[in-house]
Design an enzyme around this catalytic site. Structure first.
Site, mmCIF file in Angstrom:
data_model
loop_
_atom_site.group_PDB
_atom_site.id
_atom_site.type_symbol
_atom_site.label_atom_id
_atom_site.label_comp_id
_atom_site.label_asym_id
_atom_site.label_seq_id
_atom_site.Cartn_x
_atom_site.Cartn_y
_atom_site.Cartn_z
ATOM 1 N N SER A 244 -36.339 -49.142 66.869
ATOM 2 C CA SER A 244 -35.616 -47.737 67.049
ATOM 3 C C SER A 244 -36.068 -46.739 66.158
ATOM 4 O O SER A 244 -37.080 -46.309 65.767
ATOM 5 C CB SER A 244 -34.113 -48.083 67.171
ATOM 6 O OG SER A 244 -33.671 -46.892 67.771
ATOM 7 N N ASP A 255 -48.792 -41.212 62.772
ATOM 8 C CA ASP A 255 -49.587 -40.401 63.776
ATOM 9 C C ASP A 255 -50.004 -39.049 63.061
ATOM 10 O O ASP A 255 -51.060 -38.581 63.402
ATOM 11 C CB ASP A 255 -48.708 -39.869 64.855
ATOM 12 C CG ASP A 255 -48.444 -40.906 66.047
ATOM 13 O OD1 ASP A 255 -49.153 -41.859 65.841
ATOM 14 O OD2 ASP A 255 -47.902 -40.731 67.032
ATOM 15 N N LYS A 269 -38.829 -50.877 70.261
ATOM 16 C CA LYS A 269 -37.743 -50.364 71.043
ATOM 17 C C LYS A 269 -37.941 -48.942 71.308
ATOM 18 O O LYS A 269 -37.873 -48.049 70.218
ATOM 19 C CB LYS A 269 -36.397 -50.502 70.369
ATOM 20 C CG LYS A 269 -35.011 -49.923 71.186
ATOM 21 C CD LYS A 269 -33.838 -50.059 70.498
ATOM 22 C CE LYS A 269 -32.615 -49.505 70.998
ATOM 23 N NZ LYS A 269 -32.441 -48.086 71.217
#
Length: 490
Positions: A244, A255, A269
């Site tokens: 999460s 990223d 998740k």
């Protein structure tokens, strides 16, 4: 028309739970009497007397008073035994953890009277006024060496932003140039807390996460402040239990090519829950949106088969993923590109680390596994710490001194094995097993003693030498791996 009285509350709760299970694995119902406890980690606090405790041989033992809490302010000490609460004897009554919570937690400003036994001294009586007690999400922050700092974050709560900010500032004052940020076992928490922590590492205007759902318009969270560690080498540690909010943070770091992700594939998740208060005081946590990393990755693993979803960890293990990265076969449709270096990253089931670390099971002999499952490592460490607390604190003034000089010698081990076999008659000492697991056992015992004397800060300083993911993360900073990937943010 039912033949007997209808248990309306019970069948209503059962119906709600069954209904939510048809939606997704993370939409849940929390009964009214469990809401406060469920919110403690999210809120970053609870109301109580402020002790970390353990039940040892049917007696409630204060492991540590929480710094700044009402118990510490009145003089309650580590090692104190709580004999009575509000005049009622609790020692030797088969006390359980849930009962301790009922006795010691309560409304802010309310009072509770505890009777304490401290060594051979006369019983002491304290009247404690319950107050707000912090639940720290940063449990350890220390310098690994002269330039590398380490922060262990266990969850994302309302206090996480301030805790991480304080930890980074403390480490930078100590000379930190590189940071190892540990999210192993971190199951997540508040979405906004993940945003605030990511903002410490990413420069202004960089996208951190976005979410959208059937009835939820697209929501975008970006870095919007000057972070305390926007420059400097960053290593983030994850494992199969990192979920999460942990995946939001590690996904944003990866990223933007801001740092190196080290460990094993995270939980997977990618769903956002919103709390919905019910009229009886209960609460729904309803999935309202999906979240995506800056490169557009949706990292939620499939959940059409709920049974398979719940057994995913075991399936990964049996499939060989814990040992070999190559066992993970992902389709090209899940490939995304990082936003600066255009490296391949993957969605569809967790965050794939940049540096894979296999699960090391070589030191886990059958004897060590039995010791761990029996709980005797914890109980012996607690008893030993309690019996030798003054001696240890006097001889080893700091955690660093204890770490460098305290040894688990043969006398200590003999005492431990005698205790273990006496406590659990199914344990049989096997010398060959000890040759395999001896170093791991000694580090574990030393770490637990340190934890009982100083708290979790000390545990990680000592035990991390046996944490293969931590050690690999540290190596990437020292052996040139990090620099070869040229990840320093431009």
């Amino acid at each position: 028309m039912y033949v007997d009285d209808v248990p309306n509350k019970d069948i209503s709760e059962a119906a709600v739970i069954a209904m939510l299970e048809k939606l997704d694995p993370h939409s849940t119902y929390i009964p009214a009497d469990e809401v406060e406890e469920a919110n403690e980690r999210i809120n970053g606090s609870f109301v109580g007397v402020g002790i970390r405790f353990n039940i040892l041989k049917d007696t409630l033992l204060v492991v540590n008073p929480i710094p700044g809490g009402p118990s510490e302010k009145l003089g309650v000490r580590a090692g104190d035994q709580i004999i009575k609460v509000d005049g009622a004897l609790i020692a030797g009554t088969g006390l359980k953890n849930a009962q301790v919570r009922e006795l010691l937690l309560g409304e802010k400003g309310s009072k509770v009277i505890i009777t304490i036994k401290r060594g051979q001294e006369e019983l002491k009586v304290y009247t404690i006024t319950r107050d707000k007690i912090p639940v720290n999400s940063v449990v350890s922050a220390y310098m690994v060496d002269e330039e590398v700092g380490y922060i262990k974050l266990t969850n994302f709560s309302r206090t996480t932003e301030d805790e991480v900010d304080a930890a980074i500032k403390k480490l930078k004052k100590s000379g930190m140039k590189d940071l190892i940020f540990d999210l192993q076992g971190n199951g997540g928490g508040l979405l906004y807390a993940a945003k605030y922590v990511a903002d410490e590492f990413l420069s202004e205007d960089k996208l951190i996460v976005y979410s959208e759902g059937r009835r939820q318009p697209r929501s975008v969270l970006k870095a919007d402040k000057k972070g305390d560690f926007e420059k400097g080498r960053l290593v983030v540690l994850i494992d199969e239990s990192s979920a999460s909010a942990s995946e939001i943070l590690s996904g944003a770091v990866q990223d933007w090519d801001r740092g190196l992700i080290v460990g094993r594939r995270s939980f997977g998740k990618g769903l956002v829950q919103r709390p919905v208060e019910l009229s009886d005081g209960g609460q729904l946590r309803l999935t309202i949106a999906r979240y995506y990393t800056p490169s557009g990755r949706f990292i939620q693993k499939p959940y059409e088969d709920i049974s398979a979803y719940r057994n995913d960890y075991m399936e990964r293990y049996l499939h060989g993923e814990m040992m070999h990265r190559d066992s993970i076969n992902l389709p090209d449709s899940l490939i995304h590109k990082t936003l600066v270096k255009e490296r391949n990253v993957y969605g569809g089931g967790g965050i794939m680390p940049d540096v894979f670390v296999p699960l090391d099971t070589l030191e886990y002999s059958d004897f060590y596994k039995k010791l761990s499952r029996s709980g005797v490592i914890n109980t012996f460490s607690l008893e030993y710490s309690n019996d030798h607390r003054k001696e240890i604190k006097s001889k080893y003034k700091t955690i660093e001194k204890f770490k460098d000089e305290f040894e688990i010698d043969q006398v200590f081990l003999d005492e431990f094995f005698d205790y273990s076999i006496k406590e659990d008659t199914n344990l049989v000492y096997v010398e060959e097993d000890f040759k395999v697991s001896g170093d791991l056992l000694k580090i574990r015992l030393k770490s637990m003693v340190a934890q009982n004397i100083w708290d979790f800060e000390a545990f990680y300083q000592i035990f991390n030498v046996k944490n293969e993911i931590f050690m690999e993360g540290y190596k990437t900073l020292k052996n040139g791996t990090y620099d070869k990937m040229n990840l320093n943010e431009k």
